[in-house]
Write a protein that holds these residues in place. Structure first.
Motif, PDB file in Angstrom:
ATOM      1  N   GLY A   1       9.375   4.242  -1.243  1.00  0.00           N
ATOM      2  CA  GLY A   1       8.188   5.035  -0.906  1.00  0.00           C
ATOM      3  C   GLY A   1       8.594   6.446  -0.502  1.00  0.00           C
ATOM      4  N   ALA A   2       9.642   6.558   0.278  1.00  0.00           N
ATOM      5  CA  ALA A   2      10.074   7.882   0.726  1.00  0.00           C
ATOM      6  C   ALA A   2      10.451   8.746  -0.469  1.00  0.00           C
ATOM      7  CB  ALA A   2      11.265   7.734   1.674  1.00  0.00           C
TER       8      ALA A   2
ATOM      9  N   SER B   1      -0.574   5.922   1.452  1.00  0.00           N
ATOM     10  CA  SER B   1       0.822   5.528   1.483  1.00  0.00           C
ATOM     11  C   SER B   1       1.389   5.644   2.895  1.00  0.00           C
ATOM     12  CB  SER B   1       1.588   6.418   0.502  1.00  0.00           C
ATOM     13  OG  SER B   1       2.947   6.288   0.701  1.00  0.00           O
ATOM     14  N   GLN B   2       1.095   6.757   3.556  1.00  0.00           N
ATOM     15  CA  GLN B   2       1.637   6.952   4.903  1.00  0.00           C
ATOM     16  C   GLN B   2       1.073   5.915   5.871  1.00  0.00           C
ATOM     17  OE1 GLN B   2       4.126   9.130   5.513  1.00  0.00           O
ATOM     18  NE2 GLN B   2       4.020   9.463   3.311  1.00  0.00           N
ATOM     19  N   ILE B   3      -0.223   5.605   5.697  1.00  0.00           N
ATOM     20  CA  ILE B   3      -0.783   4.582   6.579  1.00  0.00           C
ATOM     21  C   ILE B   3      -0.138   3.238   6.262  1.00  0.00           C
ATOM     22  CG2 ILE B   3      -2.886   3.430   7.293  1.00  0.00           C
ATOM     23  CD1 ILE B   3      -4.349   6.014   6.642  1.00  0.00           C
ATOM     24  N   GLY B   4       0.218   3.073   5.002  1.00  0.00           N
ATOM     25  CA  GLY B   4       0.967   1.876   4.645  1.00  0.00           C
ATOM     26  C   GLY B   4       2.223   1.751   5.493  1.00  0.00           C
TER      27      GLY B   4
ATOM     28  N   THR C   1       2.275  12.028  14.213  1.00  0.00           N
ATOM     29  CA  THR C   1       2.882  13.119  13.416  1.00  0.00           C
ATOM     30  C   THR C   1       2.118  13.273  12.099  1.00  0.00           C
ATOM     31  OG1 THR C   1       4.451  11.547  12.486  1.00  0.00           O
ATOM     32  CG2 THR C   1       5.164  12.799  14.397  1.00  0.00           C
ATOM     33  N   HIS C   2       1.768  12.152  11.522  1.00  0.00           N
ATOM     34  CA  HIS C   2       0.982  12.207  10.283  1.00  0.00           C
ATOM     35  C   HIS C   2      -0.332  12.919  10.527  1.00  0.00           C
ATOM     36  CE1 HIS C   2      -2.009  10.348   7.458  1.00  0.00           C
ATOM     37  NE2 HIS C   2      -1.100  10.781   6.592  1.00  0.00           N
ATOM     38  N   GLY C   3      -0.907  12.653  11.692  1.00  0.00           N
ATOM     39  CA  GLY C   3      -2.145  13.345  12.040  1.00  0.00           C
ATOM     40  C   GLY C   3      -1.959  14.850  11.957  1.00  0.00           C
ATOM     41  N   PHE C   4      -0.860  15.319  12.447  1.00  0.00           N
ATOM     42  CA  PHE C   4      -0.632  16.756  12.396  1.00  0.00           C
ATOM     43  C   PHE C   4      -0.421  17.241  10.974  1.00  0.00           C
ATOM     44  CE2 PHE C   4       0.645  16.276  16.919  1.00  0.00           C
ATOM     45  CZ  PHE C   4      -0.220  17.204  17.443  1.00  0.00           C
ATOM     46  N   PHE C   5       0.583  16.667  10.316  1.00  0.00           N
ATOM     47  CA  PHE C   5       0.927  17.300   9.036  1.00  0.00           C
ATOM     48  C   PHE C   5      -0.079  17.010   7.935  1.00  0.00           C
ATOM     49  CE2 PHE C   5       4.154  13.682   9.136  1.00  0.00           C
ATOM     50  CZ  PHE C   5       3.600  12.899   8.132  1.00  0.00           C
TER      51      PHE C   5
ATOM     52  N   THR D   1       0.812  -1.210   0.000  1.00  0.00           N
ATOM     53  CA  THR D   1       0.000   0.000   0.000  1.00  0.00           C
ATOM     54  C   THR D   1       0.844   1.258   0.000  1.00  0.00           C
ATOM     55  OG1 THR D   1      -1.581  -1.244   1.301  1.00  0.00           O
ATOM     56  CG2 THR D   1      -1.971   1.099   1.088  1.00  0.00           C
ATOM     57  N   LEU D   2       1.961   1.217   0.704  1.00  0.00           N
ATOM     58  CA  LEU D   2       2.728   2.462   0.747  1.00  0.00           C
ATOM     59  C   LEU D   2       3.242   2.820  -0.638  1.00  0.00           C
ATOM     60  CD1 LEU D   2       6.160   2.628   0.909  1.00  0.00           C
ATOM     61  CD2 LEU D   2       5.730   1.225   2.909  1.00  0.00           C
ATOM     62  N   LEU D   3       3.567   1.787  -1.424  1.00  0.00           N
ATOM     63  CA  LEU D   3       3.972   2.071  -2.809  1.00  0.00           C
ATOM     64  C   LEU D   3       2.770   2.435  -3.669  1.00  0.00           C
ATOM     65  CD1 LEU D   3       6.622  -0.719  -3.281  1.00  0.00           C
ATOM     66  CD2 LEU D   3       6.984   1.735  -3.023  1.00  0.00           C
TER      67      LEU D   3
END
Lengths: 99, 645, 550, 541
Positions: free
Chosen positions: B424-425, B313-316, B338-342, B289-291
């Motif tokens: 992914g990054a 992707s991030q949740i991946g 952190t993902h929640g914030f950004f 999923t991230l890919l």
């Protein structure tokens, strides 16, 4: 003569009568065939009466005759009425009631 | 103190009830009521957090049983709450980000005549989400789980007059239901195995159960997580979910709800640890999923859909980390926060842009907006830097740890997972840079506003059709939340990493192991930096140096596929939708002609028989006599026969 | 041994000194019901002869009602006097049984007759001629339909009040029929009730051609079947040397200690017994309308004047089943292994044919005729049980069924258009809209026919099927249930037609009947509901009456 | 002899039917109020039953009444209730006033054709008649008594279906009437056929008891007692045959695939309140009877037939749901959804676990309420537009938000959303099935996805999207309509959050049934130390 032969005759008469009912068209003839069947019965009654040596059968024969006579009265009345309405005594002509 | 937990859920629930049943009277003040109750919830959360901090690390679990819910035989379902560090983290994220987004929505939805209802739904969402993370057993969790699904359904389809929104809402609910099916089967398996489905006994007794059983439970939980967190193969709804108002996308489809799957897997760690096969499945799903999400994110021109791909992707990443076991749990949650914030910040920024551009979502029609909306530009930019993992910002800390942990898995598997995470990054850097460039840089590619939407649609277009938009900065209620979130995006990661604070905080609940990576942490960080640069550079080469075409070029095969969500939707359409339609249509036919046909046919054949037998009654006395004569003959023959036999 | 035996001795001992002829021993009091009815019938003939035309109607109705009521009272008195069980015996020198089944059935026939008289006496349905009300019977039966004579008779306002004594004669025969304890009495009783019915069939005021045709068919086929019956009697007589039931039963079960040589000879000839038994059975099955001897039923039911049809459908079935029960339970129990399978077959075919053919009927009277055939099949299932429960269930069923039938046909007389009764089903469309009450009443009867719970039809059906199941006839029960389902279809169809179809513009009207028909219909409804909701008393009655005197 | 509460409960609606029918033709409104008053009185009596019923008391039945009735048939007028019956009686008594209120104008004659034609009085009298018969059927502990009313209720139901329908839509009066009458006949014949086959089995039961006990009996208690004492033993084939006879009738009524095809016709053609009466009240008698009669009279045969029945109910669940997806007619869609739900109920009953059976009982109640809510709202919708076709709607949400909202909540209840009552029962059924038959339970879970599909598709197509021209002037729910829907939804919420009042009375009855079948719940594979639950705490008090 063996009384059994009378029984055969009775059966034969009965069958002839029944066959007549099945094949004849005229209501009167048809009715006569039924009378023939009744008479076949009478013959059988009388024969059996003889065989068993009691009189029941013979007495019954008289009853049968009376009944047959009554049937004639009623039957002829009805047949005559319908003959008057339709001018035909053929049972095959009365086919209004069906299905 | 325990009783406050219930209040935490109750406050937004009350808000939802009041707002949804209150009627028109509340139209004027409804949004403030909703926001206030969300804030109340947040305050309670903070109080509880403080209370927990005041206790020692191993004694930070609060539990309260409210009432016995469904007691039948050995089946005992309670309404009971459990607050530990894991739930606390979520509570703060949910209520915090939730309150901010309530505030944002006050401005964003200002012109919508059904704003009261919107806030009602938002409050409902908060209540359900809090129930989800606070439940002390899987069945109650399931209630919250479906509750957020319902809220998501209502909010995606908030603009119901748009058929696309209604369809998207339905799709989201349905796909989620598939996941829910997994969760209910998992609960049933737990009940069959352990005779209970409360967290304590189940997780405590997990070692006693056979691996096969645990694997089954784990896979079913994974299915549930895939549904809720939009992981392959149940990811297809998330892109469409962007039909909802943008605050919804930010809150539900970026920051909180979609991360519930991660919560579920981390919460059920004990089960997965006893089921390596299930763990493998989890990491596989995460990596794929991230890919997948990243690739889709590269191709989308719709700003929200690009961000949705990114969310996937991030949740991946998080799922990947969660699947790694104790090595990754903490980082999964950390990245989640952190993902929640950004991501919330990015979505709010996107909403601000759309607000300014008359609801235009196509990035090809943006460009050069940085001067018109500076606050949005800055907050969005900070979010951008955070997500691509710019050193020092929050994304850097959390993502880097996950990549490290992936390599630490060891063996070929570790290389593959680590490689995927690294790739992914790079892609993340690429597509986020693309979004940034297309939106805020370059020349203006603004288009005249489309013909006016339905009355009462999204923030009513301020201008008539045919005019170019006049972008402007958003009102205060919108910018404040954006700024707060941007601050969070910048500092959260660092704050968590200082003194290993986050690890220590969560460790009592999730457990933690240091990974033993075949490559050193420094190498990983260096590699991450390298791919980041490559990604940004590629994007700049494509979208920064050259002008962006207003209409999308045809693109490569991959691009075209990615635009269509890598054909996953087409697959769904052909196999599930079409197949389903054929199935139902043929079943309708079968029901009518076969099942009903047998009955009607019986009736008809009786009727037919009747019709034929009726013909025998032909009206001729002599044929009646024949029947009698024949009957007599049969009667006689049968009687004689009986004697003979 | 009976009167025949005494005649015998008279004959053979003729040479001896003539003794006093011994008078037959007749228990007149116990035969009172029959005697009262026949006496009333004779009085009725006298009334026809001596009373002026205008007074005849009221006199006849009064006479008939009083006669039937008195006869019923005497039946009740006999039953109360213990003749239904303790004192049950064979009276009139072995000719007539006075026992539970006989009294129960006689009571039923008398009540049915009484209600039928009400429908016979209805004079408000047909438009009055010259201010004189007329009933459903031909002004002058002998006149050619549509001819001058008929015109004149109609204009003169003639009515055939002879129907009442004729009806009484038929009832008289029906009273004897189930009580007959020797084959001769059986035959005579058969003729005594059949001949008046033939006449009654021919007497319709409207659609006289149909009526006459029905009469001639009924007559010819009836006579044909009685010839079979008579021949069967002859063969049985030949087999046993006697026509009394007890005597034949003794011979059949081999209880005769010292058979004479002739008897020993014929006793060995089972063919006589079997063929004779089968032919007598056939005669009775004809009367109950069992398949394949049923074909007269629809034609006659349709053609006959509706009050006559109602009476015939109810009372003939009661009498004929009574006779059938007595024959099978008293005379032929010794050979039940021979006749039970055969009767199984007849019952099954009867249930199925009746139900199936009824599905496509379009005339309400024919529909009810086929329904009566199906019901004959159900009752046969109870007959086959060969147990006291079987007898009592049949008795109960007959009582329940006859009132439903009477009521249903009484309702049929009410639905009329210009041509008289509107019996074609298409004309019944929307009746429920136009006359909800009449339609509702008819629906109650139909539901009872269909055997819906809380109606007498259900209680009866349950009773006979229960008896059959206990008698080990489970398949019969299942087939019975299946044909009930088919039968339900056409009853429902009529209900649909009445309630859910749009009324036709030229549809029939529902005539407002005089109190007599209303009473008849109301009685039908009351009996239907009471026997459905609280049948216990009547089941007790039937249960106590279930033992035959031998 | 104690106070005949049960008789009275059933007698009141019966009297109400008579009273309503007796109201003069012109005074239609008076007839409506009479009917409503009597139905409310029944509700009060049902509430008294609930209060007087003691969940923990000994003996399977309470509030019993017993009188001789038809001695010859071994029939007694025996009434008594267990927890299951009390719950369903309450459901019936609750729903009927709403049905009456919802159908307030359904039987108003278009024009006064004839002074003797009194459809309004008839409509409400028939509804009360059905209620009375259903109540007796729930209360009867004598098989025969039950059978009588099981069958008899078909007749008023038949007239309700065939005699009253929605206003003719595009098809015109004649075709609508023809379809309606077809539906009514189909309903009646199907159920009558089932009932007649049951009759054969009832007679068979009599024959067996009469043979072995000396006197035939239909008393449930007497038969179970005799079986327990060993005085009565069914031969295997006999028991199976009798079981099948009973089950067939109940499976038609319930209805179970493939005996279901009458339901969509009946529910489609009947007015919405009548459809509610069919599916929420009358059909429950079928599933109720499976639980009370099939299992308790013929435990061995029930176990023998379980695999086949489970498969059939599984087919029902999926088949009903798939067909619901494929429907174009709102009411038929709800009918097929009900078929799917009845599959769940039967699945739960024959799972032979306490969860399954308690769940099934709760399901009966909850399905009654949720389908009533959904169907009645659908009826309000249809009455506004005069069409049952989904395609004729769109965007209703915009013009009638309250209607749409209640429709959605009812729909969500139908798809068993947690927090609403049906979720509890559906989950219990699934868990109960799963513990014994994991594969079947697992496949049945697919039903929840399909349920979401048909409900949401229905909602989407009717309520969302651009506002259709014909819908634009549609009024929102009126006060009377809201008074019907709101309490139902409140009930759904209450029972979803706090189902304990129901489970408390249902559980003992289910445990009794389970003991009759000699079944116990499967033990967990890895029993963990049982946690102290709120239930234990409350029980200890």
């Amino acid at each position: 003569m063996n009384p059994v032969n009378y029984l055969y005759l009775a059966a034969l008469l009965f069958t002839v009568g029944a066959a007549g009912v099945l094949i004849r068209r005229n209501a009167i003839v048809l009715f006569m065939c039924i009378e023939l069947m009744l008479n076949a019965c009478n013959l059988a009654f009388v024969t059996f009466s003889r065989m068993h040596g009691n009189l029941d059968g013979q007495v019954i024969a008289f009853f049968t005759m009376v009944v047959a006579a009554a049937e004639v009265v009623i039957g002829l009345a009805i047949i005559v009425t319908i003959f008057r309405s339709r001018h035909s005594a053929s049972v095959d002509d009365s086919g209004l009631l069906k299905l | 103190m325990e009783n406050l937990i219930g209040l935490l859920v109750l406050a937004p629930l009350l808000g939802a009830a009041v707002l949804l049943c209150g009627g028109r009277r509340l139209d004027r003040a409804g949004h403030w009521v909703g926001t206030l109750l969300a804030a109340v919830s947040f305050v309670i959360g903070v109080v509880l957090f403080a209370y927990l901090l005041g206790r020692s690390g191993d004694d930070r679990e609060l539990g309260v049983t409210v009432f016995s819910w469904v007691p039948v035989g050995g089946f005992r379902a309670d309404v009971g709450f459990q607050l530990d560090q894991l739930s606390m983290t979520f509570v703060l994220l949910i209520t915090g980000v939730g309150s901010l987004i309530h505030l944002y929505s006050v401005g964003y939805m200002a012109h919508d005549e059904r704003r009261r209802r919107f806030f009602g739904y938002l409050n409902l969402f908060l209540a359900a989400m809090l129930l989800l993370v606070l439940a002390d057993n899987y069945l109650l969790l399931y209630v919250g789980w479906e509750g957020v699904g319902l809220a998501s359904f209502l909010l995606i389809g908030f603009w119901q007059h748009k058929p696309s929104a209604a369809t998207a809402a339905k799709k989201a609910f349905l796909v989620n239901r598939v996941g829910d099916m997994g969760l209910s089967i998992a609960i049933m398996l737990m009940f069959t195995t352990f005779g209970t489905f409360a967290f304590g006994p189940v997780l405590g007794g997990a070692d006693g159960a056979g691996e096969g059983r645990l694997t089954a439970i784990g896979l079913m939980l994974l299915l549930a997580a895939c549904g809720k967190s939009a992981q392959v193969p149940l990811q297809s709804w998330l892109g469409d979910a962007m039909e909802g108002p943008t605050p919804v996308s930010a809150l539900i489809h970026a920051a909180t709800m979609v991360t519930a799957g991660v919560y579920l897997i981390v919460r059920s760690g004990a089960i997965f640890e006893g089921a390596p096969d299930a763990q493998t499945a989890v990491v596989t799903v995460g990596a794929v999923t991230l890919l997948f999400g990243a690739i889709v994110g590269c191709a989308k021109d719709d700003i929200k859909k690009a961000l949705a791909g990114s969310t996937m992707s991030q949740i991946g990443y998080m799922i990947l980390a969660a699947g790694l076991g104790p090595v990754g749990y903490v980082f999964a949650i950390m990245h989640l926060v952190t993902h929640g914030f950004f991501k919330a910040g990015l979505f709010l920024g996107a909403g601000s842009v759309m607000h300014a551009m008359d609801d235009e979502v196509d990035m090809r029609h943006y460009g050069g907006l940085r001067t018109y909306m500076p606050i949005t530009f800055v907050t969005f930019g900070l979010g951008y830097l955070a997500i691509i993992g710019f050193p020092g910002l929050s994304g850097f800390f959390s993502k880097d740890k996950i990549i490290e942990a992936a390599f630490a898995k060891g063996g070929t598997e570790g290389w593959i997972l680590g490689g995927a995470a690294l790739l992914g990054a790079a892609i993340t850097a690429y597509y986020m840079t693309r979004v940034m460039l297309m939106t805020f840089f370059g020349e203006k590619r603004w288009q005249p506003a489309p013909s006016p939407a339905e009355p009462g649609a999204e923030p009513a277009a301020a201008h008539g059709a045919g005019e170019l938009p006049h972008p402007h900065e958003a009102p205060r209620t919108m910018t404040v939340p954006m700024i707060v979130l941007a601050v969070g995006s910048v500092f959260a990661g660092g704050l968590f990493t200082v003194n290993n604070a986050f690890v220590k905080w969560l460790e009592p609940v999730t457990g933690h192991e240091e990974g033993h990576s075949p490559v050193s942490a420094l190498t990983v960080t260096a590699a991450t930096m390298a791919v980041l640069v490559v990604g940004v550079a590629l994007a700049w080469a494509q979208y920064g140096r050259r002008p962006v075409p207003v209409t999308a070029p045809r693109g490569s095969l991959l691009t075209r596929a990615a635009r269509r969500d890598l054909l996953q939707d087409d697959f769904n359409h052909v196999v599930l939708v079409r197949g389903g339609e054929h199935l139902t249509r043929s079943l309708v036919y079968v029901d009518h002609t076969v099942v009903d046909g047998v009955v009607n046919g019986t009736a008809a054949s009786v009727g037919g028989l009747s019709g034929r037998m009726r013909k025998l009654q032909n009206g001729y006395a002599r044929s009646y006599a024949v029947s009698m004569f024949g009957g007599a003959a049969v009667l006689i023959a049968a009687t004689l026969l009986m004697r003979a036999v | 041994m009976s009167h025949a035996a005494s005649v015998h001795s008279l004959w053979t001992l003729a040479a001896d000194a003539p003794k006093k002829i011994p008078g037959p021993h007749i228990e007149y009091a116990q035969l009172a019901p029959v005697l009262i009815v026949l006496g009333a019938a004779l009085l009725g003939v006298l009334v026809e002869a001596f009373l002026p035309r205008r007074a005849r109607y009221h006199a006849q109705v009064l006479l008939t009602v009083v006669g039937l009521a008195a006869a019923f009272a005497s039946v009740v008195a006999l039953a109360v006097g213990g003749y239904a069980h303790d004192k049950a015996h064979v009276a009139a020198m072995g000719a007539v049984a006075v026992d539970g089944p006989a009294l129960f059935l006689q009571g039923t026939v008398l009540l049915v007759g009484l209600v039928a008289v009400f429908t016979f006496a209805e004079r408000r349905l047909d438009p009055a001629v010259q201010g004189r009300p007329v009933d459903s019977f031909a002004a002058q039966a002998g006149a050619v339909p549509g001819g001058d004579a008929e015109q004149r008779a109609v204009m003169a306002g003639f009515v055939t009040t002879e129907v009442f004594p004729v009806l009484l004669f038929a009832i008289g025969g029906m009273l004897v029929f189930p009580a007959a304890n020797d084959l001769l009495t059986l035959f005579v009783a058969l003729e005594v009730f059949s001949l008046p019915l033939y006449v009654l069939c021919a007497l319709a005021r409207r659609q006289r051609l149909l009526s006459q045709e029905a009469a001639v068919k009924y007559f010819l086929l009836g006579a044909f079947s009685s010839a079979f019956l008579l021949f069967g009697v002859a063969l049985l007589y030949g087999y046993a040397g006697t026509v009394t039931y007890a005597g034949i039963a003794d011979v059949v079960s081999g209880n005769v200690q010292t058979p004479g040589p002739a008897l020993a000879d014929t006793m060995g000839n089972d063919a006589l017994l079997l063929v004779g038994g089968a032919m007598v059975l056939m005669g009775l099955l004809f009367k109950v309308g069992a398949v394949p001897f049923h074909m007269w039923t629809p034609d006659v039911y349709q053609g006959a004047p509706t009050p006559v049809t109602g009476f015939m459908a109810a009372a003939t079935k009661v009498a004929a089943f009574g006779a059938l029960l007595r024959l099978l339970y008293v005379v032929l129990p010794g050979m039940r292994w021979d006749w039970r399978p055969v009767m199984w077959g007849v019952a099954i075919v009867t249930m199925l044919v009746g139900a199936i053919v009824a599905v496509t009927q379009t005339d309400v009277k024919r529909l009810l005729a086929y329904s009566s055939i199906a019901h004959a099949g159900f009752i046969l299932a109870g007959v086959i049980a060969v147990s006291p429960a079987g007898v009592s269930s049949v008795l109960f069923y007959l009582a329940a069924y006859s009132f439903v039938t009477l009521g249903a046909f009484a309702v049929v007389t009410l639905v009329r258009d210009a041509g008289g009764e509107a019996t074609h089903l298409s004309k019944w469309a929307g009746l429920g809209r136009r006359s909800p009450l009449v339609a509702a009443v008819f629906a109650v009867f139909l539901l009872a026919f269909a055997g819906i719970p809380l109606t007498s039809g259900f209680a009866g059906k349950f009773a006979v099927f229960k008896a059959a199941a206990q008698g080990g006839a489970a398949p019969l029960v299942i087939i019975g249930v299946l044909s009930s389902a088919i039968a339900a279809f056409f009853y429902i169809r009529v209900i649909v037609l009445m309630f859910f179809s749009e009324p036709k513009a030229d549809g029939p009207t529902v005539a407002v009947p005089s109190p007599v028909t209303s009473v008849a219909i109301a009685l039908g409804v009351i009996v239907t509901v009471v026997l459905g909701v609280a049948p216990q008393y009547f089941l007790d009655l039937a249960g106590q009456a279930a033992v035959f005197a031998r | 002899m104690s106070f005949p509460l049960l008789t009275l409960t059933a007698a009141v609606p019966a009297l109400g039917a008579v009273a309503t029918a007796a109201v003069p033709a012109a005074r239609r409104t008076a007839a409506k109020w009479t009917a409503l008053a009597f139905s409310l009185a029944t509700l009060v009596l049902a509430a008294v039953q609930l209060v007087r019923f003691a969940p923990g008391a000994k003996g399977p039945f309470q509030l019993t009444e017993s009188h001789a009735w038809i001695k010859d048939f071994g029939v007694r007028y025996e009434l008594g209730v267990d927890g299951i019956a009390v719950a369903l009686i309450a459901l019936t008594a609750v729903l009927v006033p709403f049905v009456i209120l919802a159908g307030w104008h359904d039987a108003d004659p278009l024009e006064t054709k004839s002074s003797r034609w009194r459809p309004t009085q008839g409509f409400f009298a028939l509804i009360l008649m059905v209620e009375a018969m259903v109540l007796i059927a729930f209360e009867a502990t004598d098989v025969f008594l039950f059978y009588i009313f099981f069958e008899a209720m078909l007749i008023p139901m038949y007239f309700l279906i065939g005699g009253f329908g929605d206003r003719a839509g595009e098809h015109g009066e004649a075709e609508t009437a023809a379809q309606r009458s077809y539906a009514a006949v189909k309903f009646l014949l199907y159920n009558l056929a089932g009932g007649l086959i049951m009759l054969a089995a009832v007679i068979g039961l009599y024959a067996v008891t009469a043979h072995q006990l000396g006197a035939g009996t239909f008393s449930l208690q007497e038969i179970t007692q005799a079986r327990a004492d060993g005085r009565l033993e069914f031969a295997t084939t006999t028991e199976r045959a009798l079981f099948l006879g009973f089950f067939f009738a109940f499976a038609v009524k319930a209805p179970l695939w493939p005996l279901h095809t009458w339901l969509p016709n009946a529910m489609g053609e009947a007015t919405a309140p009548v459809a509610v009466l069919i599916t929420a009240v009358v059909d429950k008698v079928g599933t109720f009877a499976m639980l009370r009669f099939c299992l308790q009279l013929f435990p061995e045969a029930s176990k023998w037939a379980t695999p086949a029945i489970l498969v059939l109910s599984l087919v029902s669940i999926l088949y009903g749901a798939l067909l619901a997806v494929g429907q174009r007619d709102i009411k038929r869609l709800i009918a097929y959804a009900s078929i799917s739900h009845f599959g769940f109920i039967i699945l739960g009953i024959f799972a032979m676990t306490t969860q399954g059976q308690s769940g099934a009982t709760l399901y009966m109640v909850n399905h009654g309420i949720s389908t009533a809510a959904l169907m009645l709202v659908a009826g309000f919708l249809i009455s506004r537009r005069g069409s049952r076709l989904i395609a004729d709607y769109g965007g209703v949400q915009k013009v009638a938000p309250v209607l749409a909202g209640t429709f959605l909540v009812s729909g969500l209840a139908t798809l068993s959303l947690p927090g609403l009552a049906p979720f509890v029962s559906e989950f219990l059924v699934l868990v109960g099935t799963f513990t014994r038959h994991p594969v079947i339970g697992g496949i049945a879970t697919l039903g929840i996805v399909l349920a979401a599909l048909y409900v949401l598709v229905l909602y989407q197509r009717t309520m969302t999207g651009p506002v259709r021209e014909q819908v634009r002037r549609m009024p929102d729910l009126r006060a009377r309509e809201l008074a019907v829907v709101a309490p139902l939804i409140a009930l759904l919420l209450f029972l979803g959050v706090y189902p304990k009042p129901l489970t408390k009375i249902v559980n003992p009855a289910v445990e009794h049934t389970m003991s009759q079948v000699h079944k116990t719940d499967p033990r967990p594979d890895v029993p963990v130390k049982a946690p102290v639950t709120a239930h234990d705490v409350e029980a200890a008090k």
